[in-house]
Design a protein around this motif. Structure first.
Motif, PDB file in Angstrom:
ATOM      1  N   ALA A  94       1.393  -5.234   8.861  1.00 12.37           N
ATOM      2  CA  ALA A  94       2.314  -5.050   9.988  1.00 12.37           C
ATOM      3  C   ALA A  94       3.201  -3.825   9.801  1.00 12.37           C
ATOM      4  CB  ALA A  94       3.179  -6.304  10.151  1.00 12.37           C
ATOM      5  N   ASP A  95       3.310  -3.335   8.566  1.00 14.04           N
ATOM      6  CA  ASP A  95       4.171  -2.180   8.298  1.00 14.04           C
ATOM      7  C   ASP A  95       3.543  -0.862   8.732  1.00 14.04           C
ATOM      8  OD1 ASP A  95       6.196  -3.704   7.147  1.00 14.04           O
ATOM      9  OD2 ASP A  95       5.231  -3.672   5.189  1.00 14.04           O
ATOM     10  N   PHE A  96       2.263  -0.893   9.126  1.00 18.41           N
ATOM     11  CA  PHE A  96       1.555   0.332   9.458  1.00 18.41           C
ATOM     12  C   PHE A  96       1.032   0.288  10.890  1.00 18.41           C
ATOM     13  CE2 PHE A  96       1.224  -0.158   4.881  1.00 18.41           C
ATOM     14  CZ  PHE A  96       1.552   1.103   4.427  1.00 18.41           C
ATOM     15  N   THR A  97       1.030   1.452  11.525  1.00 21.64           N
ATOM     16  CA  THR A  97       0.404   1.548  12.844  1.00 21.64           C
ATOM     17  C   THR A  97      -1.113   1.523  12.662  1.00 21.64           C
ATOM     18  OG1 THR A  97       0.253   3.966  12.806  1.00 21.64           O
ATOM     19  CG2 THR A  97       2.315   2.991  13.627  1.00 21.64           C
ATOM     20  N   GLU A  98      -1.817   1.370  13.757  1.00 28.31           N
ATOM     21  CA  GLU A  98      -3.285   1.360  13.700  1.00 28.31           C
ATOM     22  C   GLU A  98      -3.810   2.691  13.179  1.00 28.31           C
ATOM     23  OE1 GLU A  98      -7.142   0.725  16.681  1.00 28.31           O
ATOM     24  OE2 GLU A  98      -5.132   0.137  17.326  1.00 28.31           O
ATOM     25  N   ASP A  99      -3.207   3.791  13.625  1.00 27.58           N
ATOM     26  CA  ASP A  99      -3.645   5.099  13.152  1.00 27.58           C
ATOM     27  C   ASP A  99      -3.394   5.258  11.651  1.00 27.58           C
ATOM     28  OD1 ASP A  99      -4.560   5.873  15.600  1.00 27.58           O
ATOM     29  OD2 ASP A  99      -2.845   7.159  16.094  1.00 27.58           O
ATOM     30  N   GLN A 100      -2.271   4.745  11.174  1.00 28.14           N
ATOM     31  CA  GLN A 100      -1.965   4.846   9.748  1.00 28.14           C
ATOM     32  C   GLN A 100      -2.934   4.014   8.910  1.00 28.14           C
ATOM     33  OE1 GLN A 100       2.164   3.693   9.955  1.00 28.14           O
ATOM     34  NE2 GLN A 100       2.873   5.814   9.718  1.00 28.14           N
ATOM     35  N   ILE A 101      -3.313   2.861   9.422  1.00 26.29           N
ATOM     36  CA  ILE A 101      -4.289   2.031   8.702  1.00 26.29           C
ATOM     37  C   ILE A 101      -5.616   2.779   8.563  1.00 26.29           C
ATOM     38  CG2 ILE A 101      -5.679  -0.079   8.850  1.00 26.29           C
ATOM     39  CD1 ILE A 101      -3.232  -1.434  10.141  1.00 26.29           C
ATOM     40  N   ILE A 102      -5.997   3.483   9.613  1.00 26.04           N
ATOM     41  CA  ILE A 102      -7.236   4.271   9.549  1.00 26.04           C
ATOM     42  C   ILE A 102      -7.058   5.459   8.610  1.00 26.04           C
ATOM     43  CG2 ILE A 102      -8.820   5.719  10.878  1.00 26.04           C
ATOM     44  CD1 ILE A 102      -8.172   3.925  13.315  1.00 26.04           C
ATOM     45  N   ARG A 103      -5.929   6.166   8.737  1.00 25.15           N
ATOM     46  CA  ARG A 103      -5.683   7.352   7.914  1.00 25.15           C
ATOM     47  C   ARG A 103      -5.740   7.020   6.423  1.00 25.15           C
ATOM     48  NH1 ARG A 103      -3.019  12.442   8.306  1.00 25.15           N
ATOM     49  NH2 ARG A 103      -2.538  12.103  10.508  1.00 25.15           N
ATOM     50  N   TYR A 104      -5.109   5.912   6.041  1.00 27.85           N
ATOM     51  CA  TYR A 104      -5.002   5.566   4.627  1.00 27.85           C
ATOM     52  C   TYR A 104      -5.996   4.483   4.210  1.00 27.85           C
ATOM     53  CZ  TYR A 104      -0.584   7.960   5.537  1.00 27.85           C
ATOM     54  OH  TYR A 104       0.372   8.869   5.933  1.00 27.85           O
ATOM     55  N   SER A 105      -7.037   4.297   5.001  1.00 34.77           N
ATOM     56  CA  SER A 105      -7.963   3.185   4.750  1.00 34.77           C
ATOM     57  C   SER A 105      -8.640   3.270   3.386  1.00 34.77           C
ATOM     58  CB  SER A 105      -9.024   3.121   5.859  1.00 34.77           C
ATOM     59  OG  SER A 105      -9.787   4.317   5.895  1.00 34.77           O
ATOM     60  N   ARG A 106      -8.905   4.496   2.893  1.00 37.74           N
ATOM     61  CA  ARG A 106      -9.586   4.618   1.604  1.00 37.74           C
ATOM     62  C   ARG A 106      -8.654   4.281   0.447  1.00 37.74           C
ATOM     63  NH1 ARG A 106     -12.512   5.160   5.429  1.00 37.74           N
ATOM     64  NH2 ARG A 106     -14.482   6.317   5.466  1.00 37.74           N
ATOM     65  N   HIS A 107      -7.354   4.342   0.689  1.00 42.80           N
ATOM     66  CA  HIS A 107      -6.402   3.817  -0.284  1.00 42.80           C
ATOM     67  C   HIS A 107      -6.298   2.304  -0.168  1.00 42.80           C
ATOM     68  CE1 HIS A 107      -3.763   7.681  -1.000  1.00 42.80           C
ATOM     69  NE2 HIS A 107      -4.926   7.736  -1.601  1.00 42.80           N
ATOM     70  N   ILE A 108      -6.154   1.841   1.053  1.00 46.69           N
ATOM     71  CA  ILE A 108      -5.883   0.423   1.287  1.00 46.69           C
ATOM     72  C   ILE A 108      -7.021  -0.459   0.796  1.00 46.69           C
ATOM     73  CG2 ILE A 108      -5.540  -1.284   3.126  1.00 46.69           C
ATOM     74  CD1 ILE A 108      -4.052   0.985   4.680  1.00 46.69           C
ATOM     75  N   VAL A 109      -8.247   0.064   0.858  1.00 50.39           N
ATOM     76  CA  VAL A 109      -9.403  -0.723   0.427  1.00 50.39           C
ATOM     77  C   VAL A 109      -9.478  -0.833  -1.095  1.00 50.39           C
ATOM     78  CG1 VAL A 109     -11.103   1.143   0.249  1.00 50.39           C
ATOM     79  CG2 VAL A 109     -11.837  -1.134   0.981  1.00 50.39           C
ATOM     80  N   LEU A 110      -8.762   0.027  -1.818  1.00 49.84           N
ATOM     81  CA  LEU A 110      -8.737  -0.046  -3.278  1.00 49.84           C
ATOM     82  C   LEU A 110      -7.897  -1.251  -3.706  1.00 49.84           C
ATOM     83  CD1 LEU A 110      -8.112   3.717  -4.187  1.00 49.84           C
ATOM     84  CD2 LEU A 110     -10.186   2.413  -4.722  1.00 49.84           C
ATOM     85  N   PRO A 111      -8.446  -2.173  -4.486  1.00 51.93           N
ATOM     86  CA  PRO A 111      -7.663  -3.334  -4.927  1.00 51.93           C
ATOM     87  C   PRO A 111      -6.408  -2.930  -5.709  1.00 51.93           C
ATOM     88  CG  PRO A 111     -10.003  -3.660  -5.405  1.00 51.93           C
ATOM     89  CD  PRO A 111      -9.848  -2.243  -4.966  1.00 51.93           C
ATOM     90  N   GLN A 112      -6.476  -1.805  -6.426  1.00 50.45           N
ATOM     91  CA  GLN A 112      -5.339  -1.362  -7.235  1.00 50.45           C
ATOM     92  C   GLN A 112      -4.227  -0.741  -6.389  1.00 50.45           C
ATOM     93  OE1 GLN A 112      -8.497  -0.480  -7.544  1.00 50.45           O
ATOM     94  NE2 GLN A 112      -9.204  -0.575  -9.683  1.00 50.45           N
ATOM     95  N   VAL A 113      -4.515  -0.443  -5.130  1.00 55.60           N
ATOM     96  CA  VAL A 113      -3.523   0.169  -4.244  1.00 55.60           C
ATOM     97  C   VAL A 113      -3.177  -0.790  -3.102  1.00 55.60           C
ATOM     98  CG1 VAL A 113      -2.966   2.149  -2.780  1.00 55.60           C
ATOM     99  CG2 VAL A 113      -4.358   2.478  -4.841  1.00 55.60           C
ATOM    100  N   GLY A 114      -4.111  -0.969  -2.183  1.00 57.68           N
ATOM    101  CA  GLY A 114      -3.888  -1.894  -1.075  1.00 57.68           C
ATOM    102  C   GLY A 114      -2.723  -1.490  -0.196  1.00 57.68           C
ATOM    103  N   GLY A 115      -2.329  -2.390   0.687  1.00 57.88           N
ATOM    104  CA  GLY A 115      -1.214  -2.121   1.595  1.00 57.88           C
ATOM    105  C   GLY A 115       0.104  -1.980   0.862  1.00 57.88           C
ATOM    106  N   LYS A 116       0.310  -2.783  -0.196  1.00 57.00           N
ATOM    107  CA  LYS A 116       1.561  -2.704  -0.949  1.00 57.00           C
ATOM    108  C   LYS A 116       1.695  -1.355  -1.643  1.00 57.00           C
ATOM    109  CE  LYS A 116       2.161  -7.668  -1.836  1.00 57.00           C
ATOM    110  NZ  LYS A 116       2.273  -8.726  -2.891  1.00 57.00           N
ATOM    111  N   GLY A 117       0.591  -0.888  -2.208  1.00 57.52           N
ATOM    112  CA  GLY A 117       0.632   0.412  -2.872  1.00 57.52           C
ATOM    113  C   GLY A 117       0.859   1.542  -1.893  1.00 57.52           C
ATOM    114  N   GLN A 118       0.209   1.462  -0.738  1.00 54.71           N
ATOM    115  CA  GLN A 118       0.407   2.510   0.262  1.00 54.71           C
ATOM    116  C   GLN A 118       1.843   2.523   0.760  1.00 54.71           C
ATOM    117  OE1 GLN A 118      -1.952   4.853   0.958  1.00 54.71           O
ATOM    118  NE2 GLN A 118      -0.261   5.865   2.003  1.00 54.71           N
ATOM    119  N   LYS A 119       2.449   1.354   0.824  1.00 54.61           N
ATOM    120  CA  LYS A 119       3.867   1.292   1.210  1.00 54.61           C
ATOM    121  C   LYS A 119       4.733   1.963   0.161  1.00 54.61           C
ATOM    122  CE  LYS A 119       7.473  -1.894   2.759  1.00 54.61           C
ATOM    123  NZ  LYS A 119       7.857  -3.312   2.953  1.00 54.61           N
TER     124      LYS A 119
END
Length: 271
Positions: free
Chosen positions: A2-27
């Motif tokens: 919920a902290d990210f817009t749809e465009d941001q989720i797409i932009r950072y998707s290769r980070h977010i999919v990493l278990p070591q990073v994910g949404g918390k890491g991107q935040k």
């Protein structure tokens, strides 16, 4: 997410999919504040990759204007930018890449009078400066302010990188207690540099910064990475904190900023 817009989720998707990073890491990356010292050979790739990664605030300190000779290696700038302040050219390029990033330009020379105020609001510093007075100034200021430096340097076909984390590992003075005599180490303008070399070292600096932000892996604290481009060899040297270091040692004798031009022999000592 919920902290990210749809465009941001797409932009950072290769980070977010990493278990070591994910949404918390991107935040964590989005909430980080990184200060670049120099928008040149090292600052260009480091700044560009940190911006692409989504660092929330990117400060850029540089007093120079873009010169045609810069364009062989300083990838933040374009031919049309020749004559413009590097901070403005860098800001434009970063915003074009990622408008999520807040870019704060400091079109100034780093000095004992302004460094503490400039570094105050940043989590860590990525150092790409090309002169010894600024290196010693920045080191001492960051030790006094408890700020981590991701340090890099280049020379002709060789480069090095390390992380100076106060009270955890050595500082720059532990590695180089005294500056070299004036004129002993030629500048890139005098000696030349293969254009891709700062891209390699600057990218390593960006990686180290992201590791520190995310708390991942083993940063180059207490380790000096050496790169020989002609031999395509990386080596790691262990470096230790000097208990007698005048800045970070057990009984520091430097507790405030000094005259670094004088310390490096570029200005006569005052009587």
């Amino acid at each position: 997410m919920a902290d990210f817009t749809e465009d941001q989720i797409i932009r950072y998707s290769r980070h977010i999919v990493l278990p070591q990073v994910g949404g918390k890491g991107q935040k964590k990356i989005r909430e980080s504040k990184v200060l670049l010292i120099g928008a040149g050979g090292l600052g260009s790739p480091a700044g560009y990759y940190l911006a692409a990664a989504g660092v929330g605030r990117l400060g850029i300190v540089d007093q120079d204007e873009v010169d045609l000779s810069n364009l062989q290696r300083q990838i933040l700038h374009r031919t049309a930018d020749v004559g413009r302040p590097k901070t403005q050219s860098a800001r434009d390029r970063i915003i074009e890449l990622n408008p999520d990033v807040e870019v704060v330009p400091y079109q100034t020379t780093l000095t004992s009078d302004n460094v503490m105020e400039i570094i105050e609001d940043y989590d860590l510093v990525v150092n790409g400066c090309d002169n010894f007075p600024t290196r010693y100034l920045l080191n001492d200021a960051c030790v006094l302010a408890d700020k981590t430096i991701v340090d890099g340097s280049i020379f002709v076909f060789e480069g090095q990188a390390t992380v100076f984390k106060p009270h955890v590992g050595p500082c720059y003075r532990c590695l180089y207690p005294e500056p070299p005599p004036p004129g002993m180490v030629p500048s890139c303008q005098e000696a030349g540099v293969l254009g891709v070399l700062p891209g390699i070292i600057g990218s390593i600096q960006a990686m180290e910064a992201l590791k520190l932000i995310l708390g991942l892996g083993e940063p180059l604290i207490g380790r000096l990475l050496l790169y020989d481009a002609l031999a395509t060899e990386f080596r790691i040297l262990k470096i230790r904190r000097d208990p007698d270091c005048p800045v970070c040692g057990d009984n520091p004798t430097i507790t405030k900023l000094i005259d670094y031009e004088e310390f490096c022999g570029l200005r006569p000592a005052r009587c």
